[in-house]
Design an enzyme around this catalytic site. Structure first.
Site, PDB file in Angstrom:
ATOM      1  N   SER A 126      -4.060   7.384  39.184  1.00  9.58           N
ATOM      2  CA  SER A 126      -3.160   8.142  40.060  1.00  9.58           C
ATOM      3  C   SER A 126      -3.916   8.722  41.247  1.00  9.58           C
ATOM      4  CB  SER A 126      -2.514   9.296  39.285  1.00  9.58           C
ATOM      5  OG  SER A 126      -1.949   8.843  38.083  1.00  9.58           O
TER       6      SER A 126
HETATM    7  N1  SAH Z   1      -4.460   8.992  33.823  1.00  9.42           N
HETATM    8  C1  SAH Z   1      -4.842   7.648  34.133  1.00  9.42           C
HETATM    9  C2  SAH Z   1      -3.727   6.888  34.757  1.00  9.42           C
HETATM   10  C3  SAH Z   1      -3.516   5.583  34.105  1.00  9.42           C
HETATM   11  S1  SAH Z   1      -2.065   4.748  34.566  1.00  9.42           S
HETATM   12  C4  SAH Z   1      -6.132   7.614  34.935  1.00  9.42           C
HETATM   13  O1  SAH Z   1      -6.658   8.683  35.287  1.00  9.42           O
HETATM   14  O2  SAH Z   1      -6.636   6.525  35.203  1.00  9.42           O
HETATM   15  C5  SAH Z   1      -1.048   5.003  33.160  1.00  9.42           C
HETATM   16  C6  SAH Z   1      -1.505   4.430  31.871  1.00  9.42           C
HETATM   17  O3  SAH Z   1      -0.498   4.665  30.903  1.00  9.42           O
HETATM   18  C7  SAH Z   1      -1.749   2.921  31.844  1.00  9.42           C
HETATM   19  O4  SAH Z   1      -3.061   2.667  31.510  1.00  9.42           O
HETATM   20  C8  SAH Z   1      -0.791   2.407  30.775  1.00  9.42           C
HETATM   21  O5  SAH Z   1      -1.314   1.357  30.003  1.00  9.42           O
HETATM   22  C9  SAH Z   1      -0.594   3.653  29.941  1.00  9.42           C
HETATM   23  N2  SAH Z   1       0.596   3.678  29.084  1.00  9.42           N
HETATM   24  C10 SAH Z   1       1.865   3.263  29.353  1.00  9.42           C
HETATM   25  N3  SAH Z   1       2.648   3.458  28.279  1.00  9.42           N
HETATM   26  C11 SAH Z   1       1.867   4.016  27.310  1.00  9.42           C
HETATM   27  C12 SAH Z   1       2.080   4.428  25.956  1.00  9.42           C
HETATM   28  N4  SAH Z   1       3.270   4.318  25.364  1.00  9.42           N
HETATM   29  N5  SAH Z   1       1.044   4.954  25.276  1.00  9.42           N
HETATM   30  C13 SAH Z   1      -0.188   5.067  25.837  1.00  9.42           C
HETATM   31  N6  SAH Z   1      -0.458   4.681  27.096  1.00  9.42           N
HETATM   32  C14 SAH Z   1       0.560   4.170  27.824  1.00  9.42           C
END
Ligand code: SAH
Length: 280
Positions: free
Chosen positions: A123
């Site tokens: 993000s």
């Molecule tokens: N906070 C992260 C942002 C990652 S993007 C950072 O700092 O990089 C969001 C993430 O949520 C993705 O990696 C995706 O795979 C994950 N995601 C989506 N649905 C999910 C679920 N049900 N449980 C765990 N992770 C999930």
């Protein structure tokens, strides 16, 4: 020479946050000892907003150089309306460039989301700061000004988890894609953050073992807030998460758990990757 950094003092409002900082000399840190590494950073002329011009790509000195660029990022966050010094301090400390691909290191401190593999994105700094600030505006800060136990859904590359861990007693961060779970572990290993627990699983189910949580923060948006998150939230706790509010629209939502039930607030439109069930 002390290795201690000065606390994040900062009257960021004293930076005349609304004005254009280009070509002006600004003082970000309170005075530090003359021989402190940060003393070099006290006064600097910011002539460009491009990390490449601020020296990030000179790989030899990425430590100090990246500190300069992070200061710039943090100053920009303050200008954009982030007022919580604890959040700004944590973002000043965590090296975002460690969490992105080598090819993207020069963009690590720009206010942009970046690909982290497997179709997912880290993000924007502004979104990370905004969501953690909202989390801290709930009722669950403890006596030392920290969030208690926090659950993060969507570890991704692990950046937000690292920031959260500066501001919480324990962080449980869960990722459903094995490839990213492994990458986050690799990114975070050298930082040795004892209060951060990485989990591989479906975050839609929450993580019962760590509950109840003072805060739950999601980096992926679903149709609604999953029941498990509501159940695993402590009374007085807060959820900050994107939810779908239309066919292609998501809205940032805050849910507070009170003695009487849940209070829901819809905030601005946001754009997150989808919350998906199951693991992969
Ligand atoms: N906070 C992260 C942002 C990652 S993007 C950072 O700092 O990089 C969001 C993430 O949520 C993705 O990696 C995706 O795979 C994950 N995601 C989506 N649905 C999910 C679920 N049900 N449980 C765990 N992770 C999930």
């Amino acid at each position: 020479m002390t290795k201690e950094r000065p606390s994040f003092p900062l009257k960021l409002d004293a930076l005349e946050s609304k004005k254009n900082l280009a070509n002006r000399t600004v003082q970000l840190f309170a005075p530090v000892q003359a021989n402190h590494p940060l003393s070099k950073l006290q006064e600097q002329t910011v002539r460009s907003t491009k990390p490449s011009d601020l020296g990030l790509e000179s790989a030899s000195g990425v430590g100090l150089d990246s500190a300069t660029v992070r200061e710039h990022m943090v100053r920009k966050l303050a200008q954009q309306g982030i007022t919580d010094n604890a959040v700004l301090g944590a973002m000043l400390k965590v090296e975002r460039h460690r969490f992105v691909d080598t090819a993207l290191v020069n963009q690590a401190y720009e206010d942009t989301s970046l690909p982290i593999g497997l179709g997912q994105t880290i993000s924007k700094p502004n979104v990370v700061a905004r969501m953690i600030e909202l989390l801290r505006q709930g009722k669950s800060l403890n006596a030392s000004g920290k969030l208690g136990r926090v659950l993060e859904i969507g570890t991704g590359c692990g950046y937000q988890a690292a920031v959260l861990s500066q501001l919480s007693t324990e962080v449980y961060s869960i990722e459903r894609l094995r490839g990213l779970f492994v990458r986050a572990k690799e990114n975070l290993r050298p930082l040795r953050i004892p209060n951060l627990h990485l989990l591989f699983g479906d975050g839609m189910l929450g993580y019962e073992k760590g509950a109840p949580y003072g805060g739950i923060i999601a980096a992926a948006g679903g149709e609604n807030i999953p029941e498990h998150w509501l159940n695993q939230l402590a009374v007085g706790g807060r959820i900050v998460a994107p939810v779908e509010t239309g066919e292609r629209t998501q809205t940032l939502m805050v849910v507070d758990k009170t003695d009487d039930g849940f209070e829901k607030t819809y905030l601005e439109a946001v754009h997150f990757v989808p919350l998906k069930s199951g693991i992969n």
